[in-house]
Design a protein around this motif. Sequence first.
Motif, mmCIF file in Angstrom:
data_model
loop_
_atom_site.group_PDB
_atom_site.id
_atom_site.type_symbol
_atom_site.label_atom_id
_atom_site.label_comp_id
_atom_site.label_asym_id
_atom_site.label_seq_id
_atom_site.Cartn_x
_atom_site.Cartn_y
_atom_site.Cartn_z
ATOM 1 N N TYR A 111 0.844 -1.201 0.000
ATOM 2 C CA TYR A 111 0.000 0.000 0.000
ATOM 3 C C TYR A 111 0.876 1.247 0.000
ATOM 4 C CZ TYR A 111 -3.717 -3.240 1.292
ATOM 5 O OH TYR A 111 -4.623 -4.273 1.308
ATOM 6 N N LYS A 112 0.715 2.082 -1.012
ATOM 7 C CA LYS A 112 1.462 3.345 -1.043
ATOM 8 C C LYS A 112 0.667 4.384 -0.249
ATOM 9 C CE LYS A 112 3.848 6.462 -3.919
ATOM 10 N NZ LYS A 112 4.336 7.032 -5.066
ATOM 11 N N TYR A 113 1.336 5.120 0.639
ATOM 12 C CA TYR A 113 0.636 6.117 1.462
ATOM 13 C C TYR A 113 0.714 7.491 0.804
ATOM 14 C CZ TYR A 113 1.733 2.544 5.049
ATOM 15 O OH TYR A 113 1.897 1.379 5.756
ATOM 16 N N LEU A 174 -3.280 4.163 0.349
ATOM 17 C CA LEU A 174 -4.022 4.821 1.420
ATOM 18 C C LEU A 174 -3.908 6.313 1.162
ATOM 19 C CD1 LEU A 174 -2.672 3.072 4.677
ATOM 20 C CD2 LEU A 174 -4.681 2.449 3.344
ATOM 21 N N ILE A 175 -5.028 7.034 1.276
ATOM 22 C CA ILE A 175 -5.005 8.488 1.115
ATOM 23 C C ILE A 175 -5.624 9.087 2.366
ATOM 24 C CG2 ILE A 175 -5.815 10.460 -0.238
ATOM 25 C CD1 ILE A 175 -6.426 8.408 -2.523
ATOM 26 N N SER A 176 -4.838 9.817 3.153
ATOM 27 C CA SER A 176 -5.418 10.496 4.323
ATOM 28 C C SER A 176 -5.452 11.976 4.023
ATOM 29 C CB SER A 176 -4.567 10.253 5.567
ATOM 30 O OG SER A 176 -4.555 8.877 5.839
ATOM 31 N N GLN A 195 -10.585 11.978 6.567
ATOM 32 C CA GLN A 195 -10.898 10.614 6.150
ATOM 33 C C GLN A 195 -9.622 9.920 5.696
ATOM 34 O OE1 GLN A 195 -13.822 10.942 2.990
ATOM 35 N NE2 GLN A 195 -15.515 10.653 4.417
ATOM 36 N N MET A 196 -9.674 8.608 5.752
ATOM 37 C CA MET A 196 -8.631 7.824 5.099
ATOM 38 C C MET A 196 -9.314 6.929 4.065
ATOM 39 S SD MET A 196 -6.013 4.943 6.466
ATOM 40 C CE MET A 196 -4.941 5.959 7.464
#
Length: 493
Positions: A111-113, A174-176, A195-196
Amino acid sequence: MRAVCSRAQLWTGREALKVLICLGNAVSRPYKICTQCRYSSTASQNPFSSFLTTTPSSKVDLQGQSYEKDDWFNLPPTIASQIARKLHVQKDHPISITRAIIESKFPSQTYKYHNDFFPIVSTLQNFDSLGFPLDHPGRSKTDTYYINKGTVLRTHTSAHQADVFRRNESEGFLISADVYRRDAIDRSHYPIFHQMEAARVWDRKTVPNGDIAAAVWKDMEALPKHNMTVEDPNPPMHPERNPLQKKHLEDEAAAIAAHLKRSLELVVAEIFSRAKKAAIMANPDFADEQLKVRWVEAYFPFTSPSWELEIFWQGDWLEVLGSGVVAQDIMTNAGVPSQIGWAFGIGLERIAMLLFEIPDIRLFWSQDERFLSQFRGVMDNLDSLKRFVPFSKYPACYKDVAFWLRSSSSAAGGGGSTFHENDIMEIVRDIGGDNVEDVVKFDEFTHPKSGRKSLCYRINYRSLERTLTNEEANSYHEEVRKALVEKLGVELR
Ligand code: FA5
Ligand code: MG
């Protein structure tokens, strides 16, 4: 006008969460129009109305960029000034700690953050790319902050889904981020929250024998197990309520659903094990309640089948996230038609409130040392995470305002517009800022002869950081009354 000032009672985290839970529960009911579950709803009656006046055709500078304003512009300075805060990346902030704990359950090899996506997006990104119909209530000016007709402050992290799928850099991401919604004022709603978003895809061209289901089950077997009981009474898909997409096989969608659900259950297990540890640290005799978690069917324009996860907390069910199998059109439009997978969007404030027992959503924005110091050092040592200890119980100061709405025939400058409660919320928030705890409508009637409508609202002025004087509350309230007349054209009673 009546003014009621009373000494506040100690407001515990549990009471706060009850408020939160009622809202969470409301959102899980199918097709209920509720700003909290706006992406689960279909269409509203008056989606494009607003009474707020705007300055036509000039420029506005935001986050180092210049934007052309038009008559869709509805961004107040109070919101614009908070855009730079980015609580999700502030070291030792509870939102950031919550983000880091969730990230720890999604390994960075897969998972790329992404934690720094720009908050101003196009309506194409926020709505069209996700298949929102043109009359969806989420597009309304009363629900969304517009810079101009084609540009908004993102209302959810899903706004970036299509772009990240198009980049095609990793199997998962993942996008926060901070998200913005015009909304009610109470202890669980703030116009900015976090949100994430997450997604995980598999590619038909690269999985062995092109067998997606087998590849997903293999990855599923590799995930850790947990010993939490999770209610999941519904079948993974249902032809009417929660349909399989035309381009998907049933066994691959079922495998993807299982992988999604296990991945999220592991997040919940982690949060609750940390919350329990913190509770025991505060009170060695802490008696754990039986943790209850359930999956419910849901609807989003951009996933099918779809589910929400609810957690039983203090007597009711609280919705914490939305999720589902990504609409295949999104993958096709992003140039990756051979990929198939899941996505979810989780509310970081909700999880942080459960994790730390933080009773009021405004606290996340506090710069008070008595708040911030309680979390210092936690990101370097997550095992030092403690429960939040409330530091104040300042008095509430209730003030009422009653007014007649202008009748549509006498509407000046906005003929045909329809009143929307979020416009009042915004006026109050603009003037009182974080010194307003909640705004509640407590009376409404229509005059039998004239047909005019009267509304009464009760505003609770209460600071989280100090005692507000009655004079201060009065002065805010006077300004609110004036602004209601000037901006909404109401007649005070
Ligand atoms: C969405 O925003 C979807 N984009 C989620 C999604 C992503 C679905 C990917 C499918 C695939 P919703 O509006 O229900 O859905 O918000 C998701 C979560 O954000 C909620 O479950 C809740 O935890 C949180 N949330 C929503 N509104 C608020 C609010 N006003 N205050 C605090 N948290 C909120
Ligand atoms: Mg929802």
